[in-house]
Structure formats: C-alpha cells, structure tokens
Design an enzyme around this catalytic site. Structure first.
Site: not given
Length: 141
Positions: A38, A40, A56, A64, A73, A76, A113, A130
């Site tokens: 993603h 952020h 995000h 999401h 998002h 995403d 992630h 993360r």
C-alpha cells in the site's frame, strides 16, 4: 527499508504511462506468499514499526478494496507475491494514483505488510505488521 526485526528491502518505481501510472517493484526478504502492499499517507518511516507512515493514503474517504475496484483508497495496491526465495515482484498500471496533482503520491510512503491483504476488511485489509517502509521520491530520469 526493513522495519525493526525484519528483512524486507527493495525498490519500487512509479512512472507515468498511457492509462495511468505503472508501478514496478522488487522486494527481497519476504516469506513466500502474498503480502499487503500500500501507499500510506505520510512520507515518514522513522518509527521502528513503520507506524509513522500513518494509514493508507485515502484523500477521498473511500472504503478499502483491491487495486481494480471502482471505489478504493488511492493507496490500495493489493498484494505483492513473494516467490520461494522470498523475492516479491509487482507490475501494474494503476488508473487512480497520480504523480503530479494536489493528491500526488510523491512524498508519501510505500509499505509492505507481513500478511495478505484480503481486499475487503475495513479499513486496512487485515494485512498485519509493516515489514518495510520507503518514502516515495523523485529519481533522476
């Protein structure tokens, strides 16, 4: 760069192409399988666990979802798939993210992630910790 106690590291390139922005990534130091991937909201990777990058990137208040969803998002990107050697590859032309505009991704962070993004759980896809964090900048052409 890896977050504390992790080994994830690599490079992600974003380039303007016909139809959107092409994202090409190669991340090493992952366990085999899918990992949430993603953009952020903050270009800050200073926290040992990467939480300083915020959530995000979602400037339009969307739910999401996956990268091909109509409502999602901006950040995403779905999942990056790591092979048996722990090398994750990603190559997608995204129609939502922008490199130049008030909602540009430059200066934000890209996060990989520990777990797979299920593409439905709100607000993050249940992708877990993360493993790596990098700030999106401008490279020499």
């Amino acid at each position: 760069h890896p977050t504390e106690g992790n080994k994830a590291h690599g490079v992600v390139h974003f380039s303007k192409v016909e139809g959107g922005v092409r994202i090409v990534a190669k991340i090493r130091g992952l366990k085999p399988g899918k990992h949430g991937f993603h953009i952020h909201e903050y270009g800050d990777c200073s926290a040992p666990d990467g939480t300083s990058a915020g959530g995000h990137y979602n400037p339009f208040g969307m739910p999401h979802a996956g990268p091909k969803a109509e409502k999602r998002h901006v950040g995403d990107l779905g999942n990056i798939l790591a092979d048996a050697e722990g090398i994750g590859s990603y190559d997608l032309v995204d129609r939502v993210i922008q490199l130049r505009c008030p909602q540009a991704i430059v200066g934000r962070a890209v996060i990989v992630h520990a777990g797979e993004d299920d593409l439905v759980s709100q607000p993050t896809g249940n992708a877990g910790a993360r493993l790596g964090c990098g700030v999106i900048g401008i490279d020499k052409e």
